[in-house]
Design a protein around this motif. Structure first.
Motif, short mmCIF file in Angstrom:
data_model
loop_
_atom_site.label_atom_id
_atom_site.label_comp_id
_atom_site.label_asym_id
_atom_site.label_seq_id
_atom_site.Cartn_x
_atom_site.Cartn_y
_atom_site.Cartn_z
N HIS A 223 1.07 -1.22 -0.33
CA HIS A 223 -0.08 0.26 -0.19
C HIS A 223 0.46 1.55 0.35
O HIS A 223 0.07 2.58 -0.24
N ALA A 224 2.09 1.38 0.17
CA ALA A 224 2.77 2.51 0.54
C ALA A 224 4.32 2.35 -0.12
O ALA A 224 5.47 3.13 0.20
N LEU A 491 -0.86 6.03 3.70
CA LEU A 491 -1.65 4.88 4.65
C LEU A 491 -2.21 5.10 5.74
O LEU A 491 -3.67 4.90 6.35
N SER A 494 -5.55 6.65 5.80
CA SER A 494 -6.20 5.45 4.99
C SER A 494 -7.23 4.84 6.15
O SER A 494 -8.31 4.12 5.80
#
Length: 828
Positions: A223-224, A491, A494
Motif C-alpha cells: 500500500h505504500a 496510509l 487511509s
C-alpha cells in the motif's frame, strides 16, 4: 622491538634510526617503549632552532620528538656507530632549552634527551649532563636491569603523567556550563509535555513508520511502497550534499534504477535454473530499504507466473550467534524450520511424508537389511523407526532432503534471504557472506544477502568477497524521503478514514482524551508543510542527519511530531489566518529539531550534537576537537586513503595532523568514538566502541550537516551556548539568565537566541584564535582544517538584531547550504 639488530647491521646513521631507534620507541613493552607512532615526529617535520654561540652556532633539530598529550616531552638524537655521544647530548640539550623557552615561564614540557649510536644509548634530563640511564645493544631485553631502568623512566604512562602536570600549570582553574547553573539533574532534564497529535501518531501508527515484522513490511509493500526512479532521488541541494559526502560509491554493482520496477533483477529470474547455487548481493546503505525491497520483489516485483515457481525463506540474522563455531549449527536449524514453512499444507512429520522425504535412504534400507524382515513385521517397523530417527538428527541431510522434496521436486526454486545482515559490523558481515557460501554449496538454492555498501566497496577485492559474481551484485539507493513520507502518511490517513468510530484517543493523567480523526489529517498536513515548504529548513536537517537511512529519518520525524514545542495553536490558528494547510515558524522548527522535547538543549540527548563541547576534566580542555575531526575528514574527503578508497583515512594520520596545533591525542580518540556513535563519522569496521589509530574512518552525511550548522546556523550556536563548558563564568551566567526566564517561550525568544549566539561566538572566536597556532616544535604550516568565520556570523547577528523589534524578528530568507539560516523565534 621484537629483537635488537645485530651490531654488523648498524653501519650508518640511517641504520641506527630505522633498525634500532624507531623499533625502540614504538615496540611494545617490555622490549620497547610502546609509544604511539602518530605521536612521534621525525626530522622532516621538526622545527629547526639556532643553538650554540659564536663559531659553534648552527641550525639544529633532533631525529625524533616524542609527544604526550600534545606536548613535546622527549627528544632522540641518533648517530652513526662510534660517533661522539657527548657532543650529540650537548646539542640535544641545547635544543631542549630552546624548545622549552617557546613556552611560558616555568613551563618546561621537554623533560628528557636520548642519544644513541645503536651500540650504546644514554638518557639525560634536559637541564643536566648527568646520565640517568644507559644501556648497550647487548642489554636490550626485559631481564636486563639497565634496559629496564631506561624503559621505566620513559614509559608512556610516565610521560603522560608529566604532560598532565605541565598542562595543569596553564589550564584554566574552572569551567562553567550554563545548563549546570540552572539547577540539578531534574531541572536540567525538564521536558515539555508531549504534543497530543504526535502522541497518537507514535502510539497507534508506529508500525507504519518503522515496520519491524514481516507483516508490517508487507503492508508497506502493498500500500505504500516507493521506488522512485534515480533521476528524481537527488533533486535538492541537501540530496547532493549527502551523495557527495559519502566517500564510498559502489562502482562494480549494477544500480537498480527504479526499485518499483526492478528490471535489472527481474530479467535474471526468467531463467530460474541458472540461479541455483548462486549468491545475489543486494548492496546499499543501512536503512535504504533493502529488506523492504526484497519483500517487494517477492510480492510484486517478479512476473506473476514466477510466484508458483519460487519458494521464499527468510532467515533473520538479528538473533544469529556471531561465532563461526556456533552459527552453522544455528543456521541449519533455521533452514530446516524455514523450508518446512514454504509448504504449510504438507506435514513432513507424518510417516508417509517422512518416507518420501528420505526416500533414497528408505529405498537403500529396503534393498539392504530391511529385506530380511517382512514389511508388516514388528522388527521391520522398529528398524525403520530407528533409521528415520537417525536421519532426522542429521541436519545437513535433512536440509537437502527437504529442499528436494518441497522445492526442486515440485518445480520450485528455493530462495534463501539472509535478512538484517547489514545491521552488523564489517567482520560479522564478512562472516555472513561465508555463511551464504556455505548455503550455496550445501543446497540447491539462490541466496540473497543484503550487504552494507561500505563493506562491499572496501573489501570486494579481498577474500571472501572476491568470489562474488559481478553480474549478481546489485546496488539499491534510498528513495526520496519526501515521497516515502507522503506515502506513509497517506496510509495513516487511509487507516484513520476506514476506522470506526471516527475518533482518536490517547491516555494521559489517568484520563482518556478523544478528538475527531480529521484533526489528525490537518495536523499531518501541517507537519508536511513545516518540513517541505519552499525553504525546506526542517527537511534539510532531518535528511542531513539521517543520510540515506530512511529508518533514521522516520525516527527523527516521529520525535519532531511528538515535541511539545509544537502546539495546537501553532497549527490550526495559522491555517485559519492564512487559509493554508501547513507551515510552522522556522524558530519553532529549529527548537524542535535541536531539543526534541527537552526545555534545555543537551547535545548528548539530541539528534544534533554539540561540536563545540569541552571536556573540563581533560588535561588540555579544547572546545574545537569535534569540529576539527569532522573538518579534517571533509578536507581530505577527495583524497584517496591507504585502502585505495577516497575519503577513508587512518585515525593516526588525523591525530598527527591535529597534533600540529596542539590537539591532545587521547582526547581526539575519545571524541572520534563519540562522533562515530552519533553517526557523524564512520569507521571502516562499522563499530563505534573501539577505533584504533590504524583504523580507517570517513565523514558521513550526518557529519557534513553538523559542519554546515556550525558554520551557518545561529539557532544551533545559541543552543550550544547552553550546553558547552566554557572557562568564562560571565558567558555562562549571561546565558543562564536568559534561558531560565519564565514562561519558557520567553527564554527561547528570537532576541535571546541572538544574544546567546553572539556571546558564544565571541567566546569561540577568541578561543579559536588562541588554539590554532602551530606547535612550537614544528615548522609553521597552514591549519590542517578549515576554521569557522565567527566574525561573519557575528556581523549577521548584528544585522538581525538591528531588525529586531521587541521580541519579534523579521523573517529572514535562509538557505542552510549557502546563507546563514537565521530563523525567527516567534513566541509560541
Amino acid at each position: 622491538m621484537k629483537s635488537p639488530p645485530k651490531p654488523e647491521e648498524l653501519q650508518t646513521e640511517s641504520d641506527v634510526e630505522q633498525k634500532f631507534a624507531w623499533p625502540l620507541l614504538t615496540g611494545l613493552a617490555p622490549n620497547g617503549l610502546g609509544h604511539p607512532e602518530a605521536e612521534i615526529f621525525t626530522k622532516p617535520n621538526i622545527q629547526a632552532f639556532q643553538i650554540g654561540k659564536g663559531s659553534s652556532s648552527k641550525r639544529y633539530y633532533p631525529d625524533y620528538v616524542l609527544t604526550a598529550l600534545g606536548l613535546p616531552v622527549a627528544l632522540l638524537e641518533a648517530k652513526r656507530p662510534g660517533e661522539d655521544l657527548e657532543e650529540a647530548a650537548r646539542e640535544c640539550r641545547l635544543y631542549a632549552v630552546e624548545l622549552n623557552a617557546r613556552f611560558s615561564s616555568g613551563v618546561n614540557p621537554c623533560k628528557y634527551c636520548i642519544v644513541t649510536d645503536g651500540l650504546n644509548t644514554q638518557l639525560r634530563s634536559w637541564d643536566s649532563d648527568t646520565i640517568i640511564a644507559l644501556f648497550a645493544l647487548a642489554d636490550v631485553g626485559p631481564i636486563t636491569p639497565s634496559f629496564g631502568d631506561f624503559t621505566r623512566i620513559l614509559a608512556v604512562e610516565k610521560l603522560r603523567a608529566h604532560a598532565v602536570q605541565v598542562h595543569a600549570l596553564v589550564k584554566p582553574a574552572r569551567h562553567f556550563r550554563a545548563l549546570n547553573l540552572v539547577g540539578g539533574f531534574t531541572v536540567q532534564s525538564e521536558q515539555i509535555a508531549y504534543n497530543d497529535f504526535g502522541r497518537v501518531l507514535a502510539a497507534n501508527f508506529q508500525s507504519i513508520f518503522d515496520p519491524a515484522s514481516y507483516e508490517d513490511r508487507l503492508k508497506i509493500v502493498r500500500h505504500a511502497y516507493v521506488g522512485s526512479p534515480r533521476k528524481v532521488r537527488f533533486i535538492g541541494e541537501i540530496d547532493r550534499v549527502i551523495r557527495n559526502s559519502s566517500p564510498t560509491l559502489v562502482s562494480q554493482a549494477a544500480l537498480i534504477e527504479d526499485p518499483a520496477n526492478p528490471l535489472e533483477i527481474a530479467h535474471r529470474f526468467k531463467n530460474l535454473p541458472s540461479l541455483r547455487n548462486q549468491i545475489l548481493l543486494l548492496v546499499g546503505s543501512v536503512g535504504a530499504g533493502k529488506s523492504t525491497f526484497v519483500d517487494y520483489l517477492k510480492e510484486r516485483g517478479l512476473p506473476v507466473e514466477l510466484k508458483d515457481q519460487t519458494a521464499w525463506l527468510r532467515v533473520d540474522l538479528n538473533s544469529a550467534p556471531i561465532s563461526s563455531a556456533e552459527i552453522y549449527a544455528w543456521l541449519r536449524r533455521q533452514l530446516i524450520d524455514g523450508i518446512r514453512t514454504t509448504s504449510p499444507n504438507i506435514d513432513t512429520f507424518a510417516l508417509d511424508n517422512l518416507k518420501k522425504l528420505y526416500r533414497q535412504q528408505v529405498r537403500e534400507f529396503n534393498e539392504g537389511e530391511g529385506a530380511l524382515f517382512p514389511k508388516n513385521s514388528e522388527h521391520y517397523a522398529m528398524r525403520l523407526a530407528d533409521l528415520l530417527s537417525r536421519l532426522k538428527q542429521d541436519d545437513a541431510l535433512t536440509i537437502q532432503c527437504l529442499e528436494q522434496y518441497l522445492c526442486t521436486g515440485r518445480g520450485r526454486l528455493l530462495i534463501v534471504v539472509l535478512d538484517n545482515c547489514d545491521k552488523r559490523d564489517r567482520d560479522q558481515q564478512l562472516l555472513m557472506f561465508q555463511v551464504a557460501k556455505y548455503i550455496q554449496q550445501q543446497i540447491r538454492c539462490l541466496v540473497i544477502l543484503p550487504l552494507r555498501h561500505e563493506t562491499f566497496e572496501n573489501h570486494r577485492h579481498e577474500p571472501p568477497l572476491d568470489t562474488a559474481l559481478n553480474d549478481l551484485v546489485y546496488r539499491i539507493e534510498a528513495p526520496s524521503f519526501h515521497e516515502v513520507l507522503k506515502k506513509r502518511l497517506g496510509l495513516v490517513l487511509s487507516e484513520v478514514k476506514h476506522a470506526s468510530p471516527k475518533m482518536l484517543s490517547y491516555h494521559v493523567g489517568g484520563k482518556t482524551i478523544e478528538f475527531p480523526a480529521e484533526k489528525l489529517d490537518r495536523y499531518l498536513h501541517a507537519m508536511m508543510g513545516a518540513l517541505f515548504d519552499y525553504k525546506q529548513y526542517g527537511r534539510k536537517i532531518i535528511i542531513g542527519l539521517a543520510g540515506w537511512n530512511i529508518r533514521k529519518a522516520f525516527e527523527i520525524f516521529l520525535e519532531f511530531c511528538r515535541s511539545g514545542f509544537i502546539r495546537e495553536e501553532d497549527i490550526f490558528e495559522r491555517q485559519v489566518e492564512t487559509g493554508q494547510v501547513g507551515g510552522l515558524p522556522h524558530g519553532v522548527i529549529a527548537k524542535v529539531l535541536l531539543r526534541t522535547n527537552r526545555r534545555y538543549y543537551d547535545g548528548d540527548h539530541s539528534f544534533v550534537k554539540n561540536l563545540f563541547q569541552t571536556d573540563p576534566g581533560s588535561p588540555k580542555p579544547c572546545g574545537f576537537l569535534r569540529y576539527w575531526i569532522l573538518a579534517w575528514l571533509r578536507t581530505n574527503g577527495g583524497v584517496i586513503g591507504p585502502s585505495g578508497v577516497k575519503g577513508y583515512h587512518r585515525l593516526g594520520d588525523l591525530i598527527r595532523d591535529l597534533l600540529r596545533i596542539g590537539a591532545e591525542p587521547e582526547a581526539l580518540r575519545v571524541e572520534c568514538r563519540y562522533l562515530a556513535k552519533a553517526g557523524c563519522l564512520l569507521a571502516e569496521h562499522l563499530r563505534s566502541d573501539s577505533i584504533q589509530d590504524a583504523d580507517l574512518i570517513s565523514l558521513t552525511p550526518c557529519g557534513q550537516v553538523h559542519l554546515e550548522l556550525a558554520h551557518r546556523d545561529i539557532n544551533y550556536l545559541a543552543a550550544c551556548s547552553e550546553d558547552a563548558w566554557v572557562n568564562d563564568s560571565n558567558v555562562a551566567e549571561k546565558v543562564r539568565k536568559r534561558i531560565t526566564q519564565q514562561p519558557y517561550w520567553k527564554a527561547l525568544s528570537w532576541n535571546n537566541t541572538l544574544l546567546n549566539a553572539a556571546d558564544f561566538c565571541n567566546y569561540l572566536k577568541a578561543s579559536q584564535d588562541a588554539s590554532t597556532q602551530t606547535s612550537p616544535y614544528l615548522p609553521p604550516c597552514p591549519h590542517p582544517t578549515d576554521i569557522v568565520d565567527f566574525q561573519k556570523i557575528l556581523d549577521e547577528i548584528g544585522n538581525h538584531r538591528s531588525r529586531t523589534v521587541g521580541m519579534q524578528a523579521l523573517p529572514p530568507d535562509i538557505n542552510l547550504l549557502h546563507d546563514y539560516p537565521m530563523t525567527e523565534g516567534d513566541q509560541p
